[in-house]
Design an enzyme around this catalytic site. Structure first.
Site, short mmCIF file in Angstrom:
data_model
loop_
_atom_site.label_atom_id
_atom_site.label_comp_id
_atom_site.label_asym_id
_atom_site.label_seq_id
_atom_site.Cartn_x
_atom_site.Cartn_y
_atom_site.Cartn_z
N ARG A 82 22.73 26.57 -7.39
CA ARG A 82 24.14 26.53 -6.98
C ARG A 82 24.98 27.10 -8.12
NH1 ARG A 82 21.76 21.51 -5.67
NH2 ARG A 82 21.76 21.04 -3.42
N LYS A 126 23.45 18.61 -7.59
CA LYS A 126 24.22 17.92 -6.55
C LYS A 126 23.70 16.50 -6.38
CE LYS A 126 25.95 18.55 -1.85
NZ LYS A 126 25.94 19.42 -0.64
N HIS A 186 26.42 31.38 -3.46
CA HIS A 186 25.56 30.65 -2.53
C HIS A 186 24.76 31.60 -1.64
CE1 HIS A 186 25.00 26.35 -2.14
NE2 HIS A 186 24.72 26.51 -0.86
N ARG A 193 21.59 32.06 -3.31
CA ARG A 193 20.73 30.88 -3.11
C ARG A 193 20.08 30.94 -1.72
NH1 ARG A 193 20.03 25.28 -4.51
NH2 ARG A 193 20.42 23.84 -2.78
N HIS A 207 17.04 19.76 -1.97
CA HIS A 207 17.51 19.18 -0.71
C HIS A 207 16.90 17.80 -0.49
CE1 HIS A 207 18.39 23.39 1.23
NE2 HIS A 207 19.38 22.96 0.48
N TYR A 232 16.50 27.89 7.22
CA TYR A 232 16.17 29.24 6.77
C TYR A 232 15.12 29.89 7.66
CZ TYR A 232 18.95 28.04 2.73
OH TYR A 232 20.00 27.66 1.93
#
Length: 286
Positions: free
Chosen positions: A135, A160, A225, A228, A251, A260
């Site tokens: 990120r 995050k 992003h 990413r 995640h 994805y």
């Protein structure tokens, strides 16, 4: 200098106790202050119907769905934690975010994009973001000590949700970082700002993305992003297990990573249509 109200101080303490990031704290305080200004009253004198009216106002003003849900998070925290009204947060509805496929750059576009960034520091930061799937906030907060060339990993601290994780350090990225280090000689922050005691401002990366996109002639909206997203999609297309990609991206839920599969052209092309399992005689209509 305006004195801080006891209510604001309490909310800051509540967020600090729960280890919310400084960016999240600023966002929550801004949202609650905006809520208070809209009605011209202290937020502790407002209730659920006021929240609903404020949400209607935000939607009608064209606020983006992510920003709207960030406001919802702030108000749920304020009422549920700071005011202690446990029954209110679950009744403050999130906006249903429209499902959009992320923008992906192919390999050629990645090269053209990165080569169009003139600044060595910024280009190296964006290259690192793509190579490790970081990120923007994670890339700018890397420290020199986070690069472990012997083990071939990059340590991402306080990602995050305040989580630490390790990501791969590719041989090519390590070579790029070594050249960068010899030229720039960063001491603490891998990508320092003008004030070397602080990291580069994330807005510098955002601005560089816009300029590089134009210079490279890429007709897509590219952000940090996007790099990413491209990292994850390219790994998936090369056969990397989706659970490994989940760990690399940090995640919590596999469903977040699974999106994805919807943008991987390699997977789409290699999927056999059920029609191909049938034997049909192609007869022109009479």
């Amino acid at each position: 200098m305006t004195e801080m109200s006891p209510l604001r101080r309490r909310m800051i303490e509540d967020m600090t106790i729960r280890n919310l990031s400084p960016a999240t704290q600023r966002s929550y305080l801004h949202a609650v202050a905006k809520f208070s200004r809209y009605f011209g009253r202290s937020p502790d004198h407002l209730g659920l119907e006021d929240v609903r009216a404020f949400q209607v106002h935000l939607v009608s003003s064209g606020l983006s769905w992510p920003a709207l849900n960030q406001t919802v998070c702030a108000l749920r925290f304020f009422f549920g934690v700071t005011l202690g009204h446990a029954e209110i947060p679950e009744r403050i509805a999130y906006a249903r975010t429209p499902s959009k496929l992320p923008t992906i750059l192919n390999g050629d576009e990645i090269v053209r994009f990165l080569e169009a960034v003139p600044s060595l520091r910024t280009r190296t930061a964006l290259t690192t973001a793509y190579a490790a799937g970081l990120r923007a906030s994670e890339a700018v907060h890397l420290k020199v000590r986070d690069i472990d060339g012997e083990r071939g990993i990059i340590r991402v601290e306080h990602g995050k949700g305040g989580k630490d994780r390790n990501v791969m350090l590719s041989a090519q990225l390590l070579a790029i970082l070594r050249v960068y280090w010899r030229l720039a000689r960063p001491e603490v922050w891998l990508f320092p700002g003008r004030d070397e005691t602080k990291p580069i401002d994330v807005q510098v990366l955002y601005s560089a993305c816009r300029s590089a996109c134009t210079a490279a002639g890429i007709d897509k909206r590219v952000t940090v992003h996007t790099l990413r997203h491209s990292f994850a999609t390219h790994l998936l297309e090369s056969g990397t297990d989706i659970r490994i990609i989940q760990v690399l991206l940090g995640h919590n839920n596999l469903s977040t990573t699974a999106r994805y599969t919807k943008v991987s052209n390699t997977l789409i092309r290699s999927t056999t249509s059920p029609l191909d399992r049938l034997t049909l005689e192609v007869v022109p209509p009479s």
